[in-house]
Design a protein around this motif. Structure first.
Motif, mmCIF file in Angstrom:
data_model
loop_
_atom_site.group_PDB
_atom_site.id
_atom_site.type_symbol
_atom_site.label_atom_id
_atom_site.label_comp_id
_atom_site.label_asym_id
_atom_site.label_seq_id
_atom_site.Cartn_x
_atom_site.Cartn_y
_atom_site.Cartn_z
ATOM 1 N N LEU A 1 -27.661 36.666 51.757
ATOM 2 C CA LEU A 1 -27.715 35.533 52.680
ATOM 3 C C LEU A 1 -27.444 34.217 51.956
ATOM 4 N N TYR A 2 -28.011 34.071 50.753
ATOM 5 C CA TYR A 2 -27.765 32.850 49.973
ATOM 6 C C TYR A 2 -26.278 32.716 49.625
ATOM 7 N N ARG A 3 -25.672 33.806 49.185
ATOM 8 C CA ARG A 3 -24.262 33.741 48.803
ATOM 9 C C ARG A 3 -23.367 33.532 50.023
ATOM 10 N N PHE A 4 -23.790 34.069 51.171
ATOM 11 C CA PHE A 4 -23.047 33.815 52.408
ATOM 12 C C PHE A 4 -23.090 32.328 52.749
ATOM 13 N N ARG A 5 -24.286 31.732 52.692
ATOM 14 C CA ARG A 5 -24.408 30.297 52.982
ATOM 15 C C ARG A 5 -23.651 29.475 51.948
ATOM 16 N N ASP A 6 -23.707 29.884 50.686
ATOM 17 C CA ASP A 6 -23.013 29.148 49.630
ATOM 18 C C ASP A 6 -21.502 29.198 49.838
ATOM 19 N N ALA A 7 -20.992 30.361 50.268
ATOM 20 C CA ALA A 7 -19.558 30.473 50.529
ATOM 21 C C ALA A 7 -19.147 29.585 51.698
ATOM 22 N N GLU A 8 -19.969 29.540 52.741
ATOM 23 C CA GLU A 8 -19.652 28.662 53.872
ATOM 24 C C GLU A 8 -19.666 27.193 53.447
ATOM 25 N N ARG A 9 -20.634 26.827 52.608
ATOM 26 C CA ARG A 9 -20.701 25.444 52.135
ATOM 27 C C ARG A 9 -19.456 25.084 51.327
ATOM 28 N N LYS A 10 -19.027 26.009 50.462
ATOM 29 C CA LYS A 10 -17.828 25.750 49.654
ATOM 30 C C LYS A 10 -16.582 25.673 50.533
ATOM 31 N N MET A 11 -16.520 26.534 51.544
ATOM 32 C CA MET A 11 -15.382 26.457 52.463
ATOM 33 C C MET A 11 -15.288 25.076 53.097
ATOM 34 N N ASP A 12 -16.407 24.581 53.593
ATOM 35 C CA ASP A 12 -16.417 23.258 54.220
ATOM 36 C C ASP A 12 -16.031 22.176 53.218
ATOM 37 N N LEU A 13 -16.554 22.302 51.996
ATOM 38 C CA LEU A 13 -16.281 21.286 50.975
ATOM 39 C C LEU A 13 -14.799 21.227 50.639
ATOM 40 N N TYR A 14 -14.193 22.394 50.369
ATOM 41 C CA TYR A 14 -12.782 22.407 49.964
ATOM 42 C C TYR A 14 -11.862 22.065 51.135
ATOM 43 N N ARG A 15 -12.148 22.632 52.313
ATOM 44 C CA ARG A 15 -11.263 22.420 53.470
ATOM 45 C C ARG A 15 -11.325 20.988 53.980
ATOM 46 N N ASP A 16 -12.515 20.434 54.046
ATOM 47 C CA ASP A 16 -12.697 19.141 54.714
ATOM 48 C C ASP A 16 -12.677 17.946 53.765
ATOM 49 N N ALA A 17 -12.874 18.183 52.461
ATOM 50 C CA ALA A 17 -12.977 17.048 51.540
ATOM 51 C C ALA A 17 -12.011 17.156 50.365
ATOM 52 N N LEU A 18 -12.163 18.192 49.558
ATOM 53 C CA LEU A 18 -11.435 18.227 48.291
ATOM 54 C C LEU A 18 -9.941 18.468 48.466
ATOM 55 N N ILE A 19 -9.549 19.428 49.304
ATOM 56 C CA ILE A 19 -8.117 19.701 49.478
ATOM 57 C C ILE A 19 -7.391 18.513 50.108
ATOM 58 N N PRO A 20 -7.906 17.894 51.170
ATOM 59 C CA PRO A 20 -7.202 16.707 51.690
ATOM 60 C C PRO A 20 -7.070 15.593 50.660
ATOM 61 N N LYS A 21 -8.099 15.374 49.852
ATOM 62 C CA LYS A 21 -8.015 14.330 48.826
ATOM 63 C C LYS A 21 -6.994 14.693 47.751
ATOM 64 N N ALA A 22 -6.950 15.989 47.364
ATOM 65 C CA ALA A 22 -5.982 16.421 46.360
ATOM 66 C C ALA A 22 -4.558 16.295 46.893
ATOM 67 N N GLU A 23 -4.348 16.630 48.166
ATOM 68 C CA GLU A 23 -3.014 16.478 48.772
ATOM 69 C C GLU A 23 -2.617 15.005 48.814
ATOM 70 N N GLU A 24 -3.562 14.163 49.162
ATOM 71 C CA GLU A 24 -3.266 12.721 49.194
ATOM 72 C C GLU A 24 -2.950 12.201 47.800
ATOM 73 N N SER A 25 -3.725 12.653 46.822
ATOM 74 C CA SER A 25 -3.483 12.215 45.444
ATOM 75 C C SER A 25 -2.102 12.653 44.961
ATOM 76 N N LEU A 26 -1.734 13.921 45.261
ATOM 77 C CA LEU A 26 -0.417 14.412 44.849
ATOM 78 C C LEU A 26 0.689 13.613 45.516
ATOM 79 N N HIS A 27 0.534 13.297 46.787
ATOM 80 C CA HIS A 27 1.552 12.524 47.503
ATOM 81 C C HIS A 27 1.710 11.132 46.884
ATOM 82 N N VAL A 28 0.594 10.505 46.569
ATOM 83 C CA VAL A 28 0.654 9.166 45.970
ATOM 84 C C VAL A 28 1.332 9.218 44.604
ATOM 85 N N ILE A 29 0.983 10.205 43.792
ATOM 86 C CA ILE A 29 1.567 10.293 42.450
ATOM 87 C C ILE A 29 3.048 10.648 42.532
#
Length: 275
Positions: free
Chosen positions: A193-221
């Motif tokens: 259950l902990y690892r399930f919740r941790d995976a969901e948290r990471k999914m939200d983090l990468y999908r909603d925050a880190l990947i969009p920021k990385a795409e924006e950074s790559l576009h700017v560079i």
């Protein structure tokens, strides 16, 4: 997708180098990164067959049987009460139920062994089938009937106590084994259950925050590199960071699905349809 992106960047670096506007180091760095990505992809492609063979073995199928890869992993929202899952595991898990039956059997054996301390009374009737005597005699031809009464006295008390003690010890051992197994299964479920919740948290983090920021950074560079305001190494680093974030997201998606399967295996029912 990242190989296509890096191939495009490598062609840009070569064009700028031929025009005298870029360094040869940028071309070499792009080609090195491209080679690493292509090798990584080939490794994953080659890994498909042994993984397919392993899955077929688990399904008791020929190792070369067709097993198409899933196009996507379901990501339906789930909502379940963890207390209910823990209660169901304790109640319905096959291993725990088997140990419950073992303990009940030993308890019944103990009750049966205690009965040896009481006398056994036996009542019976004997019947003898006779024929008439050759010479006439009194009651000739009458079949005798006899009543029988017997009592077995429990004289071997030590033997009977040993049988009762053995049954009690076997019952306690089964109960202790059951408690130990339940603790292990509960710990496994809580970790899943902990690892399930941790995976969901990471999914939200990468999908909603880190990947969009990385795409924006790559576009700017990329724009800065085209205007000669950024170094090619910065562009490579931005591309690599985006790839790692994307792969981490896919890893989290897979981890979530695997932990869901593990949870369902432990509780013994499908919870993927719960909304």
């Amino acid at each position: 997708e990242n190989i296509e992106l890096l191939s495009y960047l490598e062609s840009v670096a070569r064009a700028k180098y031929r025009a005298g506007a870029g360094a040869h180091e940028a071309v070499i760095r792009a080609q090195v990164e491209l080679g690493k990505l292509e090798d990584r992809l080939r490794t994953l492609e080659d890994q498909k067959q042994p993984v397919r063979a392993r899955l077929n073995a688990l399904l008791n199928r020929p190792s070369d049987a067709s097993l198409p890869l899933p196009e996507s992993i379901p990501l339906e929202p789930l909502s379940f009460a963890e207390d209910e899952l823990l209660a169901q595991l304790k109640e319905d898990h096959p291993l725990l139920r088997a140990l419950d039956f073992t303990a009940a059997r030993q308890e019944a054996a103990g009750r049966l062994a205690r009965r040896n301390f009481y006398p056994d009374f036996m009542l019976g009737v004997d019947y003898i089938d006779t024929d008439r005597a050759i010479a006439p005699t009194r009651d000739s031809g009458k079949d005798p009937v006899m009543a029988r009464v017997a009592i077995n006295l429990p004289l071997w008390q030590g033997k009977y106590r040993a049988a009762v003690d053995e049954s009690q010890k076997r019952q306690r051992a089964a109960l202790a084994q059951r408690a130990d197994r339940e603790n292990q299964l509960v710990a496994d479920l809580q970790m899943a259950l902990y690892r399930f919740r941790d995976a969901e948290r990471k999914m939200d983090l990468y999908r909603d925050a880190l990947i969009p920021k990385a795409e924006e950074s790559l576009h700017v560079i990329q724009q800065a590199f085209a205007a000669d305001r950024a170094d090619f190494l910065d562009l490579i680093d931005a591309e690599r960071l985006l790839l790692e974030f994307q792969l981490s997201y896919e890893r989290a998606v897979a981890d979530r699905a695997q932990k869901l399967a593990e949870i369902e295996s432990l509780v013994g029912r499908d919870i993927s349809g719960i909304k």
